[in-house]
Design a protein around this motif. Structure first.
Motif, PDB file in Angstrom:
ATOM      1  N   ALA A  17       1.335  -1.015  -0.194  1.00 51.95           N
ATOM      2  CA  ALA A  17      -0.305  -0.327   0.370  1.00 51.95           C
ATOM      3  C   ALA A  17       1.010   1.228   0.231  1.00 51.95           C
ATOM      4  O   ALA A  17       1.908   1.374   0.469  1.00 51.95           O
ATOM      5  CB  ALA A  17      -0.794   0.422   1.169  1.00 51.95           C
ATOM      6  N   HIS A  18      -0.396   2.310  -0.445  1.00 54.93           N
ATOM      7  CA  HIS A  18       1.228   3.488   0.049  1.00 54.93           C
ATOM      8  C   HIS A  18       1.461   3.473   1.128  1.00 54.93           C
ATOM      9  O   HIS A  18       0.927   3.827   2.200  1.00 54.93           O
ATOM     10  CB  HIS A  18       0.061   4.476  -0.599  1.00 54.93           C
ATOM     11  CG  HIS A  18       1.338   6.159  -0.962  1.00 54.93           C
ATOM     12  ND1 HIS A  18       0.926   6.877  -0.094  1.00 54.93           N
ATOM     13  CD2 HIS A  18       1.317   6.631  -2.028  1.00 54.93           C
ATOM     14  CE1 HIS A  18       2.095   7.791   0.069  1.00 54.93           C
ATOM     15  NE2 HIS A  18       2.415   7.704  -1.562  1.00 54.93           N
ATOM     16  N   HIS A  19       3.125   4.419   1.784  1.00 57.76           N
ATOM     17  CA  HIS A  19       3.026   4.134   2.763  1.00 57.76           C
ATOM     18  C   HIS A  19       2.214   5.437   3.645  1.00 57.76           C
ATOM     19  O   HIS A  19       2.097   5.284   4.707  1.00 57.76           O
ATOM     20  CB  HIS A  19       4.296   5.116   3.010  1.00 57.76           C
ATOM     21  CG  HIS A  19       4.484   5.871   3.074  1.00 57.76           C
ATOM     22  ND1 HIS A  19       4.206   7.388   2.888  1.00 57.76           N
ATOM     23  CD2 HIS A  19       5.676   6.479   1.417  1.00 57.76           C
ATOM     24  CE1 HIS A  19       4.932   8.632   2.670  1.00 57.76           C
ATOM     25  NE2 HIS A  19       5.464   7.781   1.583  1.00 57.76           N
ATOM     26  N   CYS A  45      -2.179   2.164   6.511  1.00 56.25           N
ATOM     27  CA  CYS A  45      -0.942   2.147   7.119  1.00 56.25           C
ATOM     28  C   CYS A  45      -0.559   3.099   8.472  1.00 56.25           C
ATOM     29  O   CYS A  45      -0.039   3.029   9.100  1.00 56.25           O
ATOM     30  CB  CYS A  45       0.388   3.109   5.775  1.00 56.25           C
ATOM     31  SG  CYS A  45       0.185   1.052   5.238  1.00 56.25           S
ATOM     32  N   THR A  46      -1.483   4.853   7.791  1.00 56.40           N
ATOM     33  CA  THR A  46      -1.137   5.641   9.244  1.00 56.40           C
ATOM     34  C   THR A  46      -2.254   5.568  10.351  1.00 56.40           C
ATOM     35  O   THR A  46      -2.612   5.858  11.611  1.00 56.40           O
ATOM     36  CB  THR A  46      -0.955   6.367   8.026  1.00 56.40           C
ATOM     37  OG1 THR A  46      -2.695   6.972   8.126  1.00 56.40           O
ATOM     38  CG2 THR A  46       0.233   6.465   7.608  1.00 56.40           C
ATOM     39  N   LEU A  92       1.689  -5.163   6.405  1.00 58.20           N
ATOM     40  CA  LEU A  92       1.869  -4.238   5.773  1.00 58.20           C
ATOM     41  C   LEU A  92       3.023  -3.116   4.791  1.00 58.20           C
ATOM     42  O   LEU A  92       3.996  -3.361   6.543  1.00 58.20           O
ATOM     43  CB  LEU A  92       0.935  -2.493   6.188  1.00 58.20           C
ATOM     44  CG  LEU A  92      -0.622  -2.884   6.897  1.00 58.20           C
ATOM     45  CD1 LEU A  92      -0.863  -2.226   7.435  1.00 58.20           C
ATOM     46  CD2 LEU A  92      -1.102  -3.227   5.717  1.00 58.20           C
ATOM     47  N   GLY A 135       4.687  -0.252   2.734  1.00 55.39           N
ATOM     48  CA  GLY A 135       4.321   1.072   2.687  1.00 55.39           C
ATOM     49  C   GLY A 135       4.904   1.330   1.287  1.00 55.39           C
ATOM     50  O   GLY A 135       6.713   0.948   1.271  1.00 55.39           O
ATOM     51  N   ILE A 157       0.450   5.423  -5.601  1.00 51.19           N
ATOM     52  CA  ILE A 157       1.848   4.836  -5.396  1.00 51.19           C
ATOM     53  C   ILE A 157       2.811   4.751  -6.670  1.00 51.19           C
ATOM     54  O   ILE A 157       1.868   4.253  -7.897  1.00 51.19           O
ATOM     55  CB  ILE A 157       1.682   2.895  -4.884  1.00 51.19           C
ATOM     56  CG1 ILE A 157       0.636   2.647  -4.000  1.00 51.19           C
ATOM     57  CG2 ILE A 157       2.522   1.770  -5.424  1.00 51.19           C
ATOM     58  CD1 ILE A 157       0.088   1.865  -3.908  1.00 51.19           C
TER      59      ILE A 157
END
Length: 338
Positions: free
Chosen positions: A81-83, A88-89, A104, A106, A114
């Motif tokens: 996934a995108h960080h 992720c966040t 996960l 990132g 991405i």
């Protein structure tokens, strides 16, 4: 404190969603999602996607994302996934919790998208027994930074992942805003997405989101999985009713279009009347502004709720309920900080 632009979660329910809830509340109906209201809401989603998919309504986007990912990766595997992605966040390890250890990974990329080269590099990594190999790709549309993937951009990410047998998940918490920016919902199943989270809360519903399974093989024992996770509503019609109201009225789309329009108005005003610059292109309903901490603090002191985001910029989010007068008032406040 004013929360107009703190988040699109700070807005209440749209009138059509409230009316949908009131209609759904009348009389008696079958429990646990076997009711007519839920069936109609699911049909509305299928029609928009032009796909024969399994649809379930749940209480939160976090649960929807995490449960979806648990279907695509084993506990000893990971999700790409995108960080800056929400999983992720901002989900407190929920994918790992619901996935019993799913990891996960990132990836970088501008404005929440991405980078295809970063994905290719990760896909080319050798598998070793000492770390979790990726098994799925998660995409966010619109992204956490308010950008919107084009069909071509998504294809360049999904095709190489699918070629390796990976599952694909899409977080559509702000899908209505992506649609308002020109994204075609029908591209989602055409591109090979396996599981979609169809956003309701940010679009003007209550706290409802829909899990949409295009790969019906994933639906085996889905209801057992949802029940164990505490996501099976006994009165599902009260979750699906507001969604049905939004969808049948067209407010799901028009609310997203309004939010995007207010975002453009806010961005133009800040860029044109203040000394601050935009941190990201404004393609959906979020505006990110580069401003020093002192200016941000002053804005908070003036009563405007807005937050420093992961990249250090200050985020303002418009919603279906944002008023032009409020946008103009905020522009004046930001301009006065210069």
């Amino acid at each position: 404190m004013r929360y107009d632009f703190g988040s699109d979660n700070t807005a209440g329910m749209a009138l059509s969603a409230i009316e949908g809830l009131v209609r759904a509340n009348k009389g008696f109906a079958r429990a646990y999602g076997a009711d007519e209201v839920t069936a109609r809401a699911a049909d509305q989603i299928r029609q928009r996607l032009d796909a024969d998919a399994e649809v379930r309504f749940v209480f939160s986007g976090t649960a929807a994302n995490a449960i979806a990912l648990s279907m695509l990766a084993q506990p000893y595997e990971a999700v790409l996934a995108h960080h800056a992605a929400h999983i992720c966040t901002d989900e407190t390890g929920a994918p790992g919790f619901f996935g019993h250890g799913v990891g996960l990974i990132g990836l970088p990329g501008f404005s929440g998208k991405i980078d295809p080269l970063a994905l290719q590099a990760q896909l080319g990594e050798p598998e070793v027994g000492h770390r979790q190999p990726p098994a799925a790709l998660s995409l966010t549309q619109a992204t956490e930074y308010g950008s919107v993937y084009t069909e071509e951009e998504l294809r360049h990410l999904i095709e190489p992942a699918k070629a390796l047998g990976y599952g694909v998940h899409m977080d559509g918490a702000r899908l209505t805003n992506a649609v308002a920016a020109g994204f075609d919902l029908k591209d989602i199943p055409r591109l090979g997405v396996d599981v979609l989270v169809f956003g309701g809360a940010k679009a003007g519903a209550n706290c409802a989101e829909a899990i949409v399974l295009f790969d019906k093989s994933l639906a085996r024992r889905l209801d057992n999985r949802l029940k164990q996770a505490g996501q099976t509503s006994s009165k599902t019609r009260l979750l699906s009713g507001p969604m049905l109201g939004l969808l049948e009225s067209g407010d799901w789309e028009s609310g997203g279009a309004h939010a995007n329009l207010m975002g453009q108005r806010l961005a133009a005003g800040i860029a044109g009347r203040s000394p601050f610059v935009l941190a990201h292109p404004v393609e959906a309903n979020a505006v990110f502004v580069r401003m020093p901490p002192e200016a941000h603090a002053r804005l908070n002191e003036m009563g405007w709720a807005c937050y420093a985001f992961d990249d250090g910029s200050v985020r303002f989010v418009c919603s279906w309920a944002t008023q032009e007068a409020a946008v103009d008032e905020l522009i004046e406040a930001v301009a006065g900080l210069g």
